[in-house]
Motif scaffolding. Structure first.
Motif, mmCIF file in Angstrom:
data_model
loop_
_atom_site.group_PDB
_atom_site.id
_atom_site.type_symbol
_atom_site.label_atom_id
_atom_site.label_comp_id
_atom_site.label_asym_id
_atom_site.label_seq_id
_atom_site.Cartn_x
_atom_site.Cartn_y
_atom_site.Cartn_z
ATOM 1 N N THR A 53 18.743 2.432 25.971
ATOM 2 C CA THR A 53 19.516 1.195 26.028
ATOM 3 C C THR A 53 20.396 1.055 24.787
ATOM 4 O O THR A 53 21.569 0.678 24.886
ATOM 5 N N ALA A 54 19.850 1.373 23.612
ATOM 6 C CA ALA A 54 20.623 1.298 22.366
ATOM 7 C C ALA A 54 21.791 2.271 22.394
ATOM 8 O O ALA A 54 22.894 1.942 21.939
ATOM 9 N N ALA A 55 21.561 3.467 22.926
ATOM 10 C CA ALA A 55 22.637 4.472 22.988
ATOM 11 C C ALA A 55 23.781 4.013 23.882
ATOM 12 O O ALA A 55 24.933 4.373 23.651
ATOM 13 N N GLY A 56 23.478 3.197 24.877
ATOM 14 C CA GLY A 56 24.510 2.713 25.790
ATOM 15 C C GLY A 56 25.090 1.367 25.425
ATOM 16 O O GLY A 56 25.941 0.839 26.135
ATOM 17 N N TYR A 57 24.682 0.786 24.316
ATOM 18 C CA TYR A 57 25.131 -0.545 23.914
ATOM 19 C C TYR A 57 26.384 -0.431 23.053
ATOM 20 O O TYR A 57 26.349 0.141 21.962
ATOM 21 N N ASP A 58 27.496 -0.968 23.541
ATOM 22 C CA ASP A 58 28.774 -0.852 22.839
ATOM 23 C C ASP A 58 29.331 -2.186 22.341
ATOM 24 O O ASP A 58 30.457 -2.235 21.864
ATOM 25 N N GLU A 59 28.560 -3.263 22.451
ATOM 26 C CA GLU A 59 29.086 -4.584 22.100
ATOM 27 C C GLU A 59 28.818 -4.966 20.651
ATOM 28 O O GLU A 59 29.206 -6.052 20.218
ATOM 29 N N GLY A 60 28.167 -4.116 19.899
ATOM 30 C CA GLY A 60 27.859 -4.404 18.499
ATOM 31 C C GLY A 60 26.756 -3.472 18.037
ATOM 32 O O GLY A 60 26.361 -2.547 18.747
ATOM 33 N N PRO A 61 26.225 -3.722 16.847
ATOM 34 C CA PRO A 61 25.143 -2.867 16.348
ATOM 35 C C PRO A 61 23.845 -3.111 17.117
ATOM 36 O O PRO A 61 23.662 -4.163 17.723
#
Length: 191
Positions: free
Chosen positions: A26-34
């Motif tokens: 999920t973190a690897a696919g999160y592009d909205e911020g850190p």
């Protein structure tokens, strides 16, 4: 607490190694911020990793069991201990809702508000110091008017003090975060 002040940050707290796998994806696919992952201390619980990593819905808690007398909201690695507490309470006739918050930020506001509205008691359990996840949840519940009525709420977290080096289980026991202490706290809330 510092990280929670950053805008658009996603903070996840895995309960076990399967959740860690899903949260890493999920973190690897999160592009909205850190994004931040609270890496668990100690050994895994031994859950199956079959099926591969799945992307989690951002900010959504998961319900483990549904009850009516008390809601226990666990964050991160405290879930296994909270499952033991729920089992003990249920064996004594208490109807327990157990939830895994999964996300410290953003947290599941609608679900947590529903826990507060639909239960006479709420116990929030986290393995961090005061001022963390539970403080954010309490501020939200207060702003929504959920603390204006008869809801009994307690927080179980690490003390604001240095802990002597020890095995994790011993540190949790010293801090009142073991199954015995949490069961006693839940019974006190309900009495």
């Amino acid at each position: 607490a510092y990280l929670s002040c950053l805008p658009n940050i996603m903070i996840m707290c895995p309960a076990d190694e399967a959740e860690l796998m899903h949260m890493t994806a999920t973190a690897a696919g999160y592009d909205e911020g850190p994004s931040a992952l609270r890496y668990p201390r100690g050994s895994g619980t031994g859950v199956s990793l079959d099926g591969g990593a799945q992307l989690l819905e951002i900010g959504k808690a998961r319900q483990i069991c549904q009850g009516r007398d008390i809601a226990i909201l666990s964050l991160g690695t405290m879930l296994q201990t909270c499952e033991a507490v729920a089992a003990r309470l249920q064996a004594s006739g208490v109807s327990v809702t157990l939830a895994d918050a999964r996300f410290a930020k953003p947290f599941d506001k609608d679900y947590i508000k529903a826990l507060a509205i639909n239960h006479p008691a709420l116990l929030i359990v986290e393995e961090s110091s005061p001022g963390g996840f539970s403080a954010h949840v309490l501020q939200y519940l207060a702003s929504e008017g959920c603390l204006d009525g008869a809801l009994k709420i307690r927080i179980a977290s690490l003390p604001d003090a240095y802990l002597d080096h020890a095995e994790r289980a011993r540190q949790l026991e010293i801090s009142g975060l073991d199954a015995n202490a949490l069961t006693k706290l839940a019974q006190e809330i309900l009495s």
